[in-house]
Design a protein around this motif. Structure first.
Motif, PDB file in Angstrom:
ATOM      1  N   ASN A 241     -23.995   0.988 -35.659  1.00 27.69           N
ATOM      2  CA  ASN A 241     -23.388   2.207 -35.112  1.00 27.69           C
ATOM      3  C   ASN A 241     -22.520   1.993 -33.881  1.00 27.69           C
ATOM      4  O   ASN A 241     -21.920   2.940 -33.373  1.00 27.69           O
ATOM      5  N   GLY A 242     -22.449   0.769 -33.373  1.00 27.34           N
ATOM      6  CA  GLY A 242     -21.600   0.495 -32.220  1.00 27.34           C
ATOM      7  C   GLY A 242     -22.201   0.861 -30.882  1.00 27.34           C
ATOM      8  O   GLY A 242     -21.592   0.616 -29.843  1.00 27.34           O
ATOM      9  N   ARG A 243     -23.436   1.433 -30.895  1.00 29.44           N
ATOM     10  CA  ARG A 243     -24.043   1.886 -29.650  1.00 29.44           C
ATOM     11  C   ARG A 243     -25.351   1.169 -29.327  1.00 29.44           C
ATOM     12  O   ARG A 243     -25.632   0.854 -28.177  1.00 29.44           O
ATOM     13  N   GLY A 247     -31.624   0.482 -36.815  1.00 35.56           N
ATOM     14  CA  GLY A 247     -31.479  -0.050 -38.160  1.00 35.56           C
ATOM     15  C   GLY A 247     -31.543  -1.556 -38.243  1.00 35.56           C
ATOM     16  O   GLY A 247     -31.480  -2.122 -39.344  1.00 35.56           O
ATOM     17  N   TRP A 248     -31.685  -2.232 -37.110  1.00 36.88           N
ATOM     18  CA  TRP A 248     -31.746  -3.691 -37.068  1.00 36.88           C
ATOM     19  C   TRP A 248     -33.028  -4.121 -36.333  1.00 36.88           C
ATOM     20  O   TRP A 248     -33.506  -3.416 -35.442  1.00 36.88           O
ATOM     21  N   GLU A 249     -33.543  -5.286 -36.681  1.00 40.07           N
ATOM     22  CA  GLU A 249     -34.732  -5.813 -36.018  1.00 40.07           C
ATOM     23  C   GLU A 249     -34.538  -7.281 -35.673  1.00 40.07           C
ATOM     24  O   GLU A 249     -34.263  -8.111 -36.537  1.00 40.07           O
ATOM     25  N   GLY A 250     -34.698  -7.581 -34.396  1.00 39.69           N
ATOM     26  CA  GLY A 250     -34.577  -8.945 -33.904  1.00 39.69           C
ATOM     27  C   GLY A 250     -35.010  -8.996 -32.461  1.00 39.69           C
ATOM     28  O   GLY A 250     -35.159  -7.964 -31.805  1.00 39.69           O
ATOM     29  N   THR A 277     -32.222  -8.794 -38.404  1.00 36.75           N
ATOM     30  CA  THR A 277     -32.219  -8.378 -39.804  1.00 36.75           C
ATOM     31  C   THR A 277     -31.961  -6.889 -39.933  1.00 36.75           C
ATOM     32  O   THR A 277     -32.521  -6.073 -39.191  1.00 36.75           O
ATOM     33  N   TRP A 278     -31.117  -6.537 -40.883  1.00 37.87           N
ATOM     34  CA  TRP A 278     -30.835  -5.135 -41.190  1.00 37.87           C
ATOM     35  C   TRP A 278     -32.023  -4.562 -41.948  1.00 37.87           C
ATOM     36  O   TRP A 278     -32.486  -5.138 -42.943  1.00 37.87           O
TER      37      TRP A 278
END
Length: 470
Positions: A241-243, A247-250, A277-278
């Motif tokens: 989303n650019g912000r 939605g991602w995990e790391g 990871t997405w």
């Protein structure tokens, strides 16, 4: 930012029966620049072409031997601008941003002689066969194109029809989309504010008259630290989303959202590669488009159809990878299998992996250098057992995987920071298109391997390939 349940009045309320206007959602922060009825707040500069309101649109008409003319409004710094335009194919036009006009009191005597002339960045409006619509020209000043237009946008303009332009200007970065297709993305530090201008280009006395029309003109000013929400091409969705890292995990030790980018950093002490990871689904058959910038010592990759392996360490993912490598052109864009079969195809190779897992080179592409520290467009298209990669529209890999035991047809999507020297990797405009699950796998009899085909050189035994001359 998603649309709200309310809609604003569009700039076009009365249209010809054969035309439809687009009604924009009343997203927070959007302001109409044109009310559909009057030219209040607009000022004509540069020449003596004429402007009027007709059927809810601004209509600009040429005047013989007039210099370029501009209908101008406001003073804007960072913003997102949207409008629709329809232009006579024989006429050239444009949209000025962060623009100015030379004055009689300009300290430069050459500029004083050009008093009244408009100058600044212009997003081009031109018929389809020019291939320049939404490219950016420095009007009235440097007199040159400021960027190369993306290949897929060269035929996006529709002659004799309405065209939707989206322009985002933030900091020194300029971006444009035409009819939903990304056209321009570059940086230029020369201007940091100025007016919006709608151009009627000058014509010779044996030409015209011609007209250009604009409607649904609106603007949303951006704060210095606000990222404009990415808008994907038709059929794609934005997966970053650019912000933030929703939605991602790391691990936050390596990954963050920085300057509107998915950003990975490593300080040179990594013991093994780490991934983010997405988390919003698996990928099977898909097309991925993303802009990538890697530091000069960086090494990263777009991991797809991957397998998470926590038994091997925190945030470890194995599987197919489109490599992002700063300092070796024949690795940048190659197909690598992380913790598996390793190099499957070097950049510049067409490859068939046989049923026993041996990759064979069946053809080649010219090898190009894509400099580190600059933004490049990466594209990955995976259909069944057919894998293709591109950088900046240039093919880097074309591979068919016939190895049923070694290949994988579905898995996670992730990106990587690599062991080695300190590095920084940034991803932005991250778009994914899901393709049908039941695409046909290419069988061995449809992927012949020539008798004289060489094996793909194994990692550690491969000598760097020189970049091909232009």
């Amino acid at each position: 930012m998603g649309p709200s349940s309310r809609t604003i009045l569009t700039a076009t309320l009365v249209v010809l029966s054969t035309l439809r206007s687009i009604t924009f959602a009343a997203d927070e922060g959007w302001v109409p620049l044109f009310d559909g009825k009057t030219l209040d707040g607009w000022k004509v500069r540069g020449g003596f072409a004429t402007y009027k309101v007709e059927d809810g649109a601004i209509v600009g008409s040429t005047a013989v031997e007039s210099p370029n003319t501009f209908l101008c409004k406001g003073d804007y710094k960072d913003f997102e601008l949207e409008l629709e335009v329809k232009c006579d194919p024989a006429l050239n036009s444009g949209i000025q941003v962060r623009s100015h006009v030379y004055g009689k009191d300009d300290p430069d005597p050459n500029n004083r002689q050009r008093a009244g002339v408009v100058y600044g960045p212009q997003f081009e409006i031109a018929r389809k066969d020019t291939g320049t619509a939404a490219q950016v020209y420095d009007e009235g000043r440097r007199g040159k194109w400021l960027n190369e237009i993306k290949p897929e946008a060269k035929d996006a303009f529709k002659d004799d029809d309405w065209n939707h332009y989206r322009i985002v200007v933030q900091g020194d970065r300029y971006r444009s989309w035409i009819n939903g297709i990304a056209a321009s993305d570059f940086t230029d530090p020369m201007d940091d504010h100025g007016f919006i201008g709608l151009q009627v280009h000058g014509i010779a006395k044996d030409q015209g008259p011609f007209q250009v029309r604009w409607r649904n003109v609106r603007i949303r000013e951006l704060s210095a630290d606000e990222a404009a929400a990415p808008k994907p091409p038709e059929g794609f969705r934005a997966i970053f989303n650019g912000r933030d890292l929703t939605g991602w995990e790391g691990s936050p030790s390596y990954w963050s959202a920085e300057d509107g980018c998915l950003t990975g950093k490593a300080d040179g002490t990594l013991k093994f590669n780490r991934f983010i990871t997405w988390r919003e689904g698996l990928v099977k058959n898909f097309e991925l488009r993303v802009k990538v910038k890697v530091s000069p010592t960086g090494n990263s990759g777009l991991q797809y159809r991957g397998t998470e392996r926590p038994d091997l360490g925190e945030s470890v993912v194995t599987g197919y990878q489109c490599d992002v490598v700063a300092n070796r052109p024949d690795y940048n864009g190659m197909l690598y299998e992380e913790r598996g079969r390793r190099i499957l195809a070097h950049t510049g190779e067409q490859v068939v992996i046989d049923t026993q897992g041996q990759p064979w080179v069946t053809g080649t592409f010219p090898l190009k250098d894509f400099p580190a520290g600059e933004w490049h467009d990466y594209r990955v298209l995976v259909e069944g057992n057919h894998h293709r990669h591109w950088i900046d529209g240039h093919p880097t890999v074309d591979l068919i995987d016939l190895d049923e035991k070694g290949r994988k047809l579905e898995g996670v999507l992730a990106v990587q920071v690599h062991v080695g020297p300190p590095m920084k990797i940034q991803y932005r405009d991250f778009f994914l298109k899901t393709l049908p699950d039941d695409l046909t796998l290419i069988p061995p009899d449809k992927a012949p391997i020539p008798a004289d085909a060489p094996k793909v050189a194994a990692q550690g035994q491969d000598k760097p390939r020189a970049v091909d001359s232009k």
